[in-house]
Design a protein around this motif. Structure first.
Motif: not given
Length: 670
Positions: A227, A230, A485, A489, A498-499, A502, A555, A558-559, A562
């Motif tokens: 994270s 990112a 991003t 990801t 998933l990329g 995102g 992120m 998201q991180v 996921i």
């Protein structure tokens, strides 16, 4: 070009003298003006002082004071000038003697911003502490995230001083560090502590405090690093804007994020280990197992209801949520980006109230066009004739004042014609006069000379050109953000799908929040509610700031989310069960972190400076939408529909199992 000939804009302060009450005593005003001129001329900071200049109706007189040094440095040296103006005011109590200009206005803005930020801190810190107390039910654990965030901020401020020797700082780096530092510092600590508490509950007293922290580090530690990288890389895309303000923002965000990551990997584990040891020793003395803090795991009532609905009707949930976000984004089609001119600054600043009275008495000072010409020294007479012809043309234009000034550099190579515009830079008269000057009048006069280089600058040109510069940079920066991003990801989770997810979700939340900014700030209905005066536009820096900071901070969620889902999948759980369990178990900490961030960003809505108000509102709304709509509705619905295809190409497709234990758990929530 102007600077090459020593004709660049200088810091200018203007002392305005008018009647205190009743009519103006002209002899007293003349005496006060001479007193001002004499006092100012004796100051080391002053380069030149004009003779007293009377307004057309002789209701006011002004003295122009040109300061030494670059225009942007004027605010650092304006205090002695203000002191002399104060002394003249005291000597002439029957007159109103006041001072305004770019340096004093900039100084006033800086002081007001500092007061505003101090007030937001007084709001944000207690709310953050209360939120953490609710989440953890422990004073010790509630204080840890706050201390880590504040220590990271202090360290980052110090490091930013070092970084300023390599990267330019426009003076807003500390503000950005406060804004981002509190958000990411609390986020990372929340993620880490939540995992440490889960591991402690799972161990049931069988493991040491150090072993529990190591288990947490192996999972949440990795998520924090991903994270942080990112956020730092996303922030670095602001350097592409080729703008000193965005460079300052990028540097501040990168420094404080990396400091928060390092703190989360060093100070935080050590602190948690010490707290754990203390708890174990205390429990041993009492002869019973250490009391486990109230768990943050499990579904909340609202989250459980939303996830239950999503698991049963993923297509319908996805369609409704996406359409809702697109509806919020629709006003973005009417986005009007402008630079926030000086006239938009808050009137709480005394120099701005003086600015209004100065412009009322001398409307020709509101703004200016400057035509700059570079040619050989032997062409100076020819260039001067062409510029005088241009001045005669413009004198007949009702949008301009009759005032014009022609200056030439000592070597005769650079010439400048200054044309007074009696309108603020944001008005149609000012903008259309700039357009005609560039497209019609300059090409027809000095622009027609062979071998001569011409350009138009000035207040109006800066106002018009800066937003265009930002619009030109926006596509490249957004493209870089999307690439970052996607790459981060896809690399972190070994999944191209998933990329792409995102990228799409970040675009959706950014567009929806910016659409709400347009609805609120380009119109006047919310003026009383949020204490602002609408300019019918959005600050040109707001979209770039929103996209970059939001892409980085989203992120975090998201991180974290996921990562929990992927852990379950790698442990053998079907993707469907992993999605529901991962999102459900992380929902409480994500919403708590989001609440803290929303509080921090929303506190900026109370600032007086309208562009910062817009930025705070945009980020608060964006984080709220991202944490609730994106992470609890759209993301799970999308992953449920994708099933095993979510992990392509790192894992092949497998049949989706029937209703599982996770769904049975959801059915019991309530």
């Amino acid at each position: 070009m102007a600077a090459e000939g020593g004709l660049q804009q200088k810091p200018v302060e203007r002392v305005l003298i008018s009647a205190g009450t009743g009519g103006l005593d002209e002899s007293a005003a003349e005496g006060a003006a001479r007193d001002v001129a004499g006092r100012m001329a004796a100051l080391a900071e002053v380069e030149s002082v004009s003779a007293p200049i009377w307004s057309a109706d002789r209701t006011a007189v002004r003295v122009d004071v040109t300061m030494k040094g670059p225009e942007l440095d004027g605010k650092k040296h304006v205090e002695p000038l203000i002191a002399q103006t104060d002394a003249v005011r005291a000597a002439y109590p029957g007159l109103r003697v006041e001072q305004t200009g770019s340096p004093s206005i900039s100084k006033g803005i800086g002081e007001l911003r500092s007061k505003d930020l101090a007030r937001t801190e007084m709001i944000a810190l207690p709310v953050t502490l209360i939120t953490l107390l609710v989440v953890f039910g422990s004073i010790a654990l509630a204080v840890v995230p706050l201390l880590l965030a504040l220590s990271s901020i202090v360290a980052a401020v110090g490091l930013s001083m070092v970084a300023s020797h390599m990267f330019p700082d426009a003076g807003i780096g500390t503000n950005v560090i406060l804004l981002i530092g509190l958000a990411v510092g609390v986020d990372y600590t929340l993620f880490y502590i939540k995992r440490e508490r889960e591991e402690r509950a799972r161990a049931g007293g069988r493991l040491s405090a150090q072993a529990i922290v190591e288990l947490a580090a192996a999972t949440s530690g990795r998520a924090v690093v991903l994270s942080g990288i990112a956020v730092a890389v996303s922030s670095a895309t602001l350097y592409l804007a080729d703008d000193v303000i965005f460079s300052s923002i990028a540097t501040g965000a990168i420094v404080v994020t990396l400091v928060a990551v390092v703190s989360s990997l060093t100070v935080l584990p050590a602190l948690l280990a010490k707290l754990g040891e203390r708890a174990q020793r205390r429990a041993a003395r009492r002869g019973r197992p250490a009391r486990s803090e109230r768990s943050t795991a499990g579904y909340g009532r609202i989250t459980g209801a939303l996830l239950r609905m999503t698991s049963r009707h993923p297509v319908r949930t996805l369609a409704v949520a996406v359409l809702g976000m697109l509806a919020l984004a629709a006003p973005l089609l009417g986005l009007n980006l402008t630079d926030m001119g000086r006239e938009t600054h808050p009137r709480e600043i005394p120099a701005m109230r003086s600015y209004d009275r100065l412009n009322a008495a001398f409307p020709e000072l509101k703004s200016m066009h400057q035509v700059v010409v570079r040619a050989g020294a032997d062409r100076a007479p020819q260039v001067s004739d062409a510029l005088r012809d241009l001045a005669r043309r413009m004198a007949a234009d009702p949008r301009l004042a009759s005032t014009a000034q022609l200056r030439t550099s000592p070597d005769g190579r650079i010439s400048m014609l200054e044309l007074a515009v009696p309108h603020h830079v944001s008005t149609d008269e000012a903008r259309t006069s700039l357009r005609d000057l560039r497209r019609v009048h300059v090409p027809a006069t000095v622009g027609a000379l062979a071998g001569v280089e011409t350009a138009v600058t000035g207040d109006v040109a800066r106002y018009a050109d800066y937003p265009e510069h930002q619009k030109g940079k926006l596509p490249a920066i957004i493209a870089a953000l999307l690439l970052v991003t996607f790459a981060m990801t896809a690399w972190a989770f070994r999944s191209v799908v998933l990329g792409l997810v995102g990228v799409v979700l970040n675009l959706l939340s950014a567009a929806a929040s910016l659409g709400l900014v347009v609805v609120v700030f380009q119109r006047s209905w919310a003026e009383g509610l949020l204490d602002f005066t609408s300019t019918g536009s959005i600050g040109s820096r707001v979209p770039l700031f929103l996209f970059v900071i939001l892409f980085g901070l989203s992120m975090d969620y998201q991180v974290f989310v996921i990562s929990r889902i992927r852990e379950a999948v790698l442990a053998g759980a079907p993707t469907r069960r992993a999605v529901l369990d991962g999102i459900g178990s992380s929902a409480r900490v994500v919403t708590s972190a989001a609440f803290v961030m929303v509080t921090v960003f929303a506190s900026f809505v109370g600032l007086h400076i309208i562009e910062m108000k817009q930025m705070g509102f945009a980020l608060a709304v964006a984080v709220l939408l991202d944490a609730v709509v994106i992470r609890i509705l759209i993301l799970p619905a999308l992953l449920l529909l994708l099933g095993e295809r979510t992990w392509w190409p790192s894992r092949g497709s497998r049949p989706v199992p029937p209703v599982d234990a996770a769904e049975r758990t959801l059915a019991q929530v309530g």
